[in-house]
Design an enzyme around this catalytic site. Structure first.
Site, PDB file in Angstrom:
ATOM      1  CG  ASP A  63      -1.902   1.069   1.251  1.00 54.53           C
ATOM      2  OD1 ASP A  63      -2.507   1.278   0.188  1.00 54.53           O
ATOM      3  OD2 ASP A  63      -2.088   1.715   2.284  1.00 54.53           O
ATOM      4  CB  THR A  96      -1.799   5.974  -1.944  1.00 55.54           C
ATOM      5  OG1 THR A  96      -1.650   4.569  -1.808  1.00 55.54           O
ATOM      6  CG2 THR A  96      -2.942   6.419  -1.063  1.00 55.54           C
ATOM      7  CB  THR A  97       0.731   3.025  -5.696  1.00 53.33           C
ATOM      8  OG1 THR A  97       0.493   2.360  -4.468  1.00 53.33           O
ATOM      9  CG2 THR A  97       2.094   2.670  -6.200  1.00 53.33           C
ATOM     10  CG  ASP A 396      -6.426   0.677  -0.143  1.00 52.00           C
ATOM     11  OD1 ASP A 396      -6.358   1.517   0.768  1.00 52.00           O
ATOM     12  OD2 ASP A 396      -5.433   0.226  -0.745  1.00 52.00           O
TER      13      ASP A 396
HETATM   14  P1  ADP Z   1      -2.942   2.113  -5.755  1.00 53.11           P
HETATM   15  O1  ADP Z   1      -2.235   2.356  -4.474  1.00 53.11           O
HETATM   16  O2  ADP Z   1      -2.668   3.193  -6.744  1.00 53.11           O
HETATM   17  O3  ADP Z   1      -4.387   1.826  -5.606  1.00 53.11           O
HETATM   18  P2  ADP Z   1      -2.716  -0.658  -6.529  1.00 53.11           P
HETATM   19  O4  ADP Z   1      -1.549  -1.523  -6.232  1.00 53.11           O
HETATM   20  O5  ADP Z   1      -3.981  -0.895  -5.803  1.00 53.11           O
HETATM   21  O6  ADP Z   1      -2.237   0.828  -6.360  1.00 53.11           O
HETATM   22  O7  ADP Z   1      -2.982  -0.785  -8.080  1.00 53.11           O
HETATM   23  C1  ADP Z   1      -3.993  -0.100  -8.737  1.00 53.11           C
HETATM   24  C2  ADP Z   1      -3.868  -0.279 -10.232  1.00 53.11           C
HETATM   25  O8  ADP Z   1      -4.042  -1.658 -10.590  1.00 53.11           O
HETATM   26  C3  ADP Z   1      -4.944   0.490 -10.975  1.00 53.11           C
HETATM   27  O9  ADP Z   1      -4.373   1.145 -12.075  1.00 53.11           O
HETATM   28  C4  ADP Z   1      -5.892  -0.604 -11.427  1.00 53.11           C
HETATM   29  O10 ADP Z   1      -6.591  -0.255 -12.600  1.00 53.11           O
HETATM   30  C5  ADP Z   1      -4.969  -1.755 -11.652  1.00 53.11           C
HETATM   31  N1  ADP Z   1      -5.658  -3.050 -11.595  1.00 53.11           N
HETATM   32  C6  ADP Z   1      -6.460  -3.528 -10.634  1.00 53.11           C
HETATM   33  N2  ADP Z   1      -6.923  -4.767 -10.937  1.00 53.11           N
HETATM   34  C7  ADP Z   1      -6.396  -5.077 -12.134  1.00 53.11           C
HETATM   35  C8  ADP Z   1      -6.468  -6.220 -12.991  1.00 53.11           C
HETATM   36  N3  ADP Z   1      -7.212  -7.285 -12.671  1.00 53.11           N
HETATM   37  N4  ADP Z   1      -5.770  -6.186 -14.140  1.00 53.11           N
HETATM   38  C9  ADP Z   1      -5.013  -5.122 -14.459  1.00 53.11           C
HETATM   39  N5  ADP Z   1      -4.896  -4.022 -13.698  1.00 53.11           N
HETATM   40  C10 ADP Z   1      -5.577  -3.980 -12.561  1.00 53.11           C
HETATM   41 MG    MG Z   2      -5.413   0.231  -4.781  1.00 51.23          MG
END
Ligand code: ADP
Ligand code: MG
Length: 550
Positions: A63, A96-97, A396
């Site tokens: 996270d 956040t990332t 989240d």
């Molecule tokens: P953040 O802290 O930004 O929420 P995450 O590690 O949760 O970071 O990643 C979010 C990203 O992963 C988003 O761009 C989302 O669209 C992408 N994402 C989530 N599920 C999938 C999936 N099944 N396939 C591809 N991308 C995905």
């Molecule tokens: Mg996320």
């Protein structure tokens, strides 16, 4: 006569100053470093970080905001990126990332323009124009969602927890999450317009080590990880009248350590009797107020426990402060500090309070509260670390669900949204002239970092994926995104990779704001901050402390 000229000091001794390009490049470098740290965690295939704090406690997480918060970053420009993550967390609760990675890329691309001798002011202006346009484009892309769209809501929850510890139970957890959010949702009409009001604080997440994630459950009411303090207290109380007390039910110790010399056994007896009387008076006060449940934020003396039990009162001690606040909201009780002040008016009500044994651990369920909206998700899992990370993923997801419902708009993820945004921004940049056009183009290019990083983290070839995605978007496949599991281009909407629009708009706004702010700094003046400042070379322009080496 030149040698007679005295140097003029306008700043105190030891002040460190970096100016012009040096200041700018240092700041950009530091910000990029921060974004590089978190970028490997982006997406379902992102890696985790293990952070060990000074006490030796270990956190394993992917996270973004948690990583940055735990790292105690010191460099001022780097700190500004940490702030983006915190803002994103507050405003949306997820993404956040994404926000930090975007900011890093905006700065990286700005650096390339600086190399071409484009003035930072021009870049800043171009970025501002682009950010405004980007939000406009995103608004246009957003699709509506209502509270009755349970399937869509479930997909939002699943998208948020995919790739996290919680993943293997995503079906059951997403059901719990949607149910939890729906049950605390309220509709308010202001000036004829209907609004959805959801308070994140109405949803409590309680952890229970042992058992498997699938056994996690939703409880209407508040669950405390506290058991009743005395075995002879009742295990269940219907029509509970609850006193919330935030001071100890003990005989107050004197402020200073005092020694009392007792020479006479009778005096000893009198002394003990006095203590007993004081405790008895406290309990009497509670009984007189009409309470049959006492939830205390501090300790409860053994003897007081015994008196409370004799009166048939259910009591817990050392209840967390945050829980006390939740209990106060849910039951309508006022938190009382001085037991002497306790009256019937301060008591809260709940239909049922009971002790439930969950895996040998006694927990107190406060159900059928006056404010029926409070719910608790009881998360179960194998170990402390696993549960902590599941809890973060659930938080989240709750943030995503709330912002989707409040804002009423959603988009597809997997990089589809960013590529489409990038395409439309580039198209728009053609209508601009001169150097601003270059800046808007750089902004448009920066959006590609999200699908690129998702692909990289999945071990895919980012260039191939980007080419394929761009050509799909040129063919008007608005939701073409990257499937990190198969490495193919997919329709992210059809695949149910759904996110709230607010994640994207907030990330773009705060990333561009910080990028612009950092670009506009051409002078860093750092006062002498004790050892950190006088250590030499460790000033504001230097490498941030606490950063891993690259
Ligand atoms: P953040 O802290 O930004 O929420 P995450 O590690 O949760 O970071 O990643 C979010 C990203 O992963 C988003 O761009 C989302 O669209 C992408 N994402 C989530 N599920 C999938 C999936 N099944 N396939 C591809 N991308 C995905
Ligand atoms: Mg996320």
């Amino acid at each position: 006569m030149a040698k007679d000229i005295q140097p003029i000091f306008i700043l105190p001794e030891h002040t460190q100053r970096t100016t012009g390009k040096n200041a700018q490049r240092n700041n950009i470098m530091a910000a990029k470093l921060v974004s590089d740290i978190v970028r490997t965690t982006l997406g379902p295939k992102g890696m985790d970080k293990m952070i060990v704090d000074s006490m030796g406690d270990v956190i394993i997480t992917n996270d973004g905001v948690t990583i940055l918060r735990e790292m105690s970053i010191e460099h001022p420009a780097a700190k500004m990126l940490v702030e983006i993550a915190k803002t994103q967390e507050q405003e949306v609760g997820d993404g956040t990332t994404t926000a930090v990675v975007l900011a890093g890329e905006l700065l990286k691309n700005a650096e390339a323009l600086l190399d071409q001798n484009i003035h930072p002011t021009v870049i800043a202006k171009g970025y501002r124009i682009a950010a405004e346009k980007a939000n406009h484009i995103l608004e246009g892309m957003g699709k509506p969602i209502k509270e009755s769209d349970h399937e869509l809501l479930k997909k939002i929850a699943i998208t948020a927890i995919t790739g996290k510890e919680a993943e293997h139970a995503k079906e059951s957890l997403s059901n719990l999450l949607v149910k939890a959010v729906s049950s605390v949702l309220e509709k308010k009409t202001v000036n004829g317009k209907e609004y959805i009001v959801i308070d994140k604080n109405d949803i409590k997440i309680e952890k229970n080590v042992g058992g498997s994630v699938e056994d996690s459950e939703l409880i209407e009411g508040i669950v405390l990880d506290k058991e009743k303090i005395h075995p002879s207290m009742p295990s269940q109380i219907a029509n509970a009248k609850i006193a919330l007390i935030d001071s100890a039910i003990e005989v107050k110790n004197t402020e200073i350590d005092a020694k009392i010399q007792i020479t006479d056994p009778e005096k000893m007896q009198a002394f003990l009797q006095m203590e007993e009387n004081m405790l008895r008076a406290m309990v009497t006060k509670i009984v007189e107020a009409g309470a049959n449940v006492v939830l205390c934020q501090k300790g409860i003396d053994d003897l007081a426990q015994h008196f409370l039990a004799k009166k048939g009162i259910y009591a817990c001690r050392r209840v967390k402060k945050s829980d006390m606040e939740k209990l106060s909201r849910a039951t309508g009780a006022t938190i009382v500090t001085d037991i002497d002040d306790l009256t019937a008016k301060d008591l809260g009500t709940a239909g049922m309070i009971e002790e439930v044994k969950v895996k040998d651990e006694g927990m107190t369920y406060v159900k059928k509260c006056r404010n029926a909206k409070a719910v608790t998700i009881l998360v179960k899992g194998g170990t402390e670390h696993v549960i902590a990370e599941i809890e973060r993923a659930m938080e989240d997801a709750i943030g995503d669900l709330i912002s989707a419902l409040k804002n009423g708009k959603i988009v597809a993820g997997a990089g589809s949204c960013e590529i489409e945004l990038s395409r439309q921004l580039r198209e728009y940049s053609n209508s601009l002239s001169g150097r601003e056009q270059l800046a808007v183009k750089a902004f448009a290019d920066s959006m590609e970092v999200i699908p690129k990083t998702l692909a990289e983290n999945a071990g895919l070839d980012p260039i191939d994926i980007l080419v394929a995605l761009k050509s799909a978007h040129d063919k008007k496949q608005v939701w073409a995104g990257v499937d990190v599991f198969s490495g193919k281009v997919i329709d992210a909407w059809d695949e149910g990779i759904i996110e709230p629009l607010r994640i994207k708009t907030q990330a773009v706004s705060s990333a561009s704001e910080v990028a612009v702010m950092i670009l506009r700094i051409d002078d860093v003046i750092a006062g002498n901050q004790g050892s950190a400042g006088s250590g030499g070379g460790q000033g504001m322009g230097g490498m941030p402390q606490g950063m891993p080496e690259y």
